[in-house]
Design an enzyme around this catalytic site. Structure first.
Site, PDB file in Angstrom:
ATOM      1  N   LYS A 117       0.834  -1.208   0.000  1.00 24.95           N
ATOM      2  CA  LYS A 117       0.000   0.000   0.000  1.00 24.95           C
ATOM      3  C   LYS A 117       0.872   1.263   0.000  1.00 24.95           C
ATOM      4  O   LYS A 117       0.671   2.167  -0.802  1.00 24.95           O
ATOM      5  CB  LYS A 117      -0.925   0.039   1.242  1.00 24.95           C
ATOM      6  CG  LYS A 117      -1.901  -1.109   1.351  1.00 24.95           C
ATOM      7  CD  LYS A 117      -2.863  -0.916   2.521  1.00 24.95           C
ATOM      8  CE  LYS A 117      -2.227  -0.997   3.901  1.00 24.95           C
ATOM      9  NZ  LYS A 117      -1.689  -2.325   4.290  1.00 24.95           N
TER      10      LYS A 117
ATOM     11  N   ARG B 228      11.448  -5.903   4.898  1.00 30.71           N
ATOM     12  CA  ARG B 228      11.150  -4.484   4.684  1.00 30.71           C
ATOM     13  C   ARG B 228      12.019  -3.607   5.590  1.00 30.71           C
ATOM     14  O   ARG B 228      12.254  -3.930   6.751  1.00 30.71           O
ATOM     15  CB  ARG B 228       9.671  -4.200   4.991  1.00 30.71           C
ATOM     16  CG  ARG B 228       9.355  -2.706   4.944  1.00 30.71           C
ATOM     17  CD  ARG B 228       7.911  -2.429   4.750  1.00 30.71           C
ATOM     18  NE  ARG B 228       7.108  -2.649   5.950  1.00 30.71           N
ATOM     19  CZ  ARG B 228       5.796  -2.452   5.985  1.00 30.71           C
ATOM     20  NH1 ARG B 228       5.143  -2.084   4.897  1.00 30.71           N
ATOM     21  NH2 ARG B 228       5.126  -2.666   7.091  1.00 30.71           N
TER      22      ARG B 228
ATOM     23  N   ARG C  14      11.087  -1.211  11.037  1.00 28.81           N
ATOM     24  CA  ARG C  14      10.011  -0.730  11.905  1.00 28.81           C
ATOM     25  C   ARG C  14       9.850  -1.690  13.075  1.00 28.81           C
ATOM     26  O   ARG C  14       9.900  -2.898  12.897  1.00 28.81           O
ATOM     27  CB  ARG C  14       8.691  -0.690  11.117  1.00 28.81           C
ATOM     28  CG  ARG C  14       8.523   0.557  10.286  1.00 28.81           C
ATOM     29  CD  ARG C  14       7.379   0.445   9.325  1.00 28.81           C
ATOM     30  NE  ARG C  14       6.131  -0.012   9.920  1.00 28.81           N
ATOM     31  CZ  ARG C  14       4.960   0.009   9.273  1.00 28.81           C
ATOM     32  NH1 ARG C  14       4.893   0.463   8.035  1.00 28.81           N
ATOM     33  NH2 ARG C  14       3.863  -0.425   9.860  1.00 28.81           N
TER      34      ARG C  14
HETATM   35  P1  AMP Z   1       0.792   1.081   8.679  1.00 30.73           P
HETATM   36  O1  AMP Z   1       2.000   1.925   8.444  1.00 30.73           O
HETATM   37  O2  AMP Z   1      -0.363   1.461   7.815  1.00 30.73           O
HETATM   38  O3  AMP Z   1       1.100  -0.388   8.615  1.00 30.73           O
HETATM   39  O4  AMP Z   1       0.337   1.378  10.182  1.00 30.73           O
HETATM   40  C1  AMP Z   1       1.193   1.104  11.281  1.00 30.73           C
HETATM   41  C2  AMP Z   1       0.398   1.051  12.572  1.00 30.73           C
HETATM   42  O5  AMP Z   1      -0.227   2.328  12.805  1.00 30.73           O
HETATM   43  C3  AMP Z   1      -0.747   0.054  12.576  1.00 30.73           C
HETATM   44  O6  AMP Z   1      -0.321  -1.259  12.907  1.00 30.73           O
HETATM   45  C4  AMP Z   1      -1.643   0.666  13.657  1.00 30.73           C
HETATM   46  O7  AMP Z   1      -1.123   0.426  14.954  1.00 30.73           O
HETATM   47  C5  AMP Z   1      -1.510   2.150  13.382  1.00 30.73           C
HETATM   48  N1  AMP Z   1      -2.530   2.605  12.398  1.00 30.73           N
HETATM   49  C6  AMP Z   1      -2.303   3.037  11.128  1.00 30.73           C
HETATM   50  N2  AMP Z   1      -3.457   3.348  10.503  1.00 30.73           N
HETATM   51  C7  AMP Z   1      -4.441   3.098  11.396  1.00 30.73           C
HETATM   52  C8  AMP Z   1      -5.853   3.191  11.356  1.00 30.73           C
HETATM   53  N3  AMP Z   1      -6.503   3.576  10.243  1.00 30.73           N
HETATM   54  N4  AMP Z   1      -6.555   2.869  12.474  1.00 30.73           N
HETATM   55  C9  AMP Z   1      -5.923   2.465  13.585  1.00 30.73           C
HETATM   56  N5  AMP Z   1      -4.596   2.323  13.693  1.00 30.73           N
HETATM   57  C10 AMP Z   1      -3.845   2.640  12.616  1.00 30.73           C
END
Ligand code: AMP
Length: 211
Positions: free
Chosen positions: A15, A128, A156
């Site tokens: 994404k 990653r 990360r």
């Molecule tokens: P991502 O970078 O999209 O994988 O997001 C990393 C982390 O941020 C996720 O595992 C959640 O803990 C938090 N997070 C990101 N987007 C959301 C969302 N829409 N709702 C809730 N938590 C989020």
């Protein structure tokens, strides 16, 4: 062309990378809630401090904390030519987003569901790496960070195996409902996320230009 997009799918489906290139090549505003949270955490802001325990363990941050962030980002881009990356992730967020855009006389054009098998998800996440400052994503084999200072390339915290397992559980618990919601509205388009970056990018571009 469709210009109001959300990318949906499991962690590691690509994404962030796909959204980044949509922003670079087509001038979309890339709205990544995960990246905004990581920035807030790095700055040690009140939001960052609240979010940290959730993100580090692979849990979702409470919906209420997300709405302000997304509202501001959508306002900043004039509610058009944006790609949401990682939002909405729950049924409540999906409903909130539809209602919020409707208030502005807008609607999403499409939710692109980047679908990927579990084995691939784990393989991708374990390799990653991200740029500490810009948040740009790399993959040690498929997209190595050539020419970037190695000290700035980190893994990360939530890409470590313990968190990945939890993130996949969390994804499964919320996915079905979000996918069903958009499918019922006729907004969901499934795009296989396996294959090279370019192959997936081309599939997305085709969806954007479909009538
Ligand atoms: P991502 O970078 O999209 O994988 O997001 C990393 C982390 O941020 C996720 O595992 C959640 O803990 C938090 N997070 C990101 N987007 C959301 C969302 N829409 N709702 C809730 N938590 C989020």
């Amino acid at each position: 062309m469709k210009t109001r997009l959300a990318l949906f799918g499991p962690p590691g489906a690509g994404k962030g990378t796909q959204a980044y290139f949509l922003s670079e090549r087509l001038g979309f505003t890339h709205i990544s809630t995960g990246r905004m949270l990581r920035m807030a955490e790095r700055e040690d802001s009140p939001l960052g401090r609240m979010a940290q325990a959730y993100t580090a363990s692979g849990h979702l941050v409470p919906d209420d904390l997300m709405y302000d962030l997304v509202e501001r980002a959508l306002n900043d881009c004039g509610f058009d030519r944006f790609v949401l990356d990682g939002f909405p992730r729950t049924l409540a967020q999906a409903r909130w987003l539809s209602a919020f855009l409707a208030k502005e006389g807008r609607a999403l054009h499409v939710v692109i569901f980047l679908d990927l098998a579990d084995e691939m998800i784990i393989a991708r996440l374990s390799r990653r790496r991200v740029h500490k400052v810009t948040g740009e994503s790399f993959h040690l084999d498929a997209r190595p960070p050539v020419g970037v200072d190695p000290a700035l390339i980190i893994q990360r915290a939530d890409d470590r195996p313990e968190s990945v397992v939890e993130r996949l559980h969390v994804y499964r618990r919320s996915t079905q409902a979000v996918a069903d919601y958009f499918r019922e509205r006729g907004d969901l388009r499934r795009v296989p996320a396996a294959g090279t970056f370019d192959a997936v990018h081309d599939r997305i571009i085709r969806v954007l230009y479909e009538p």
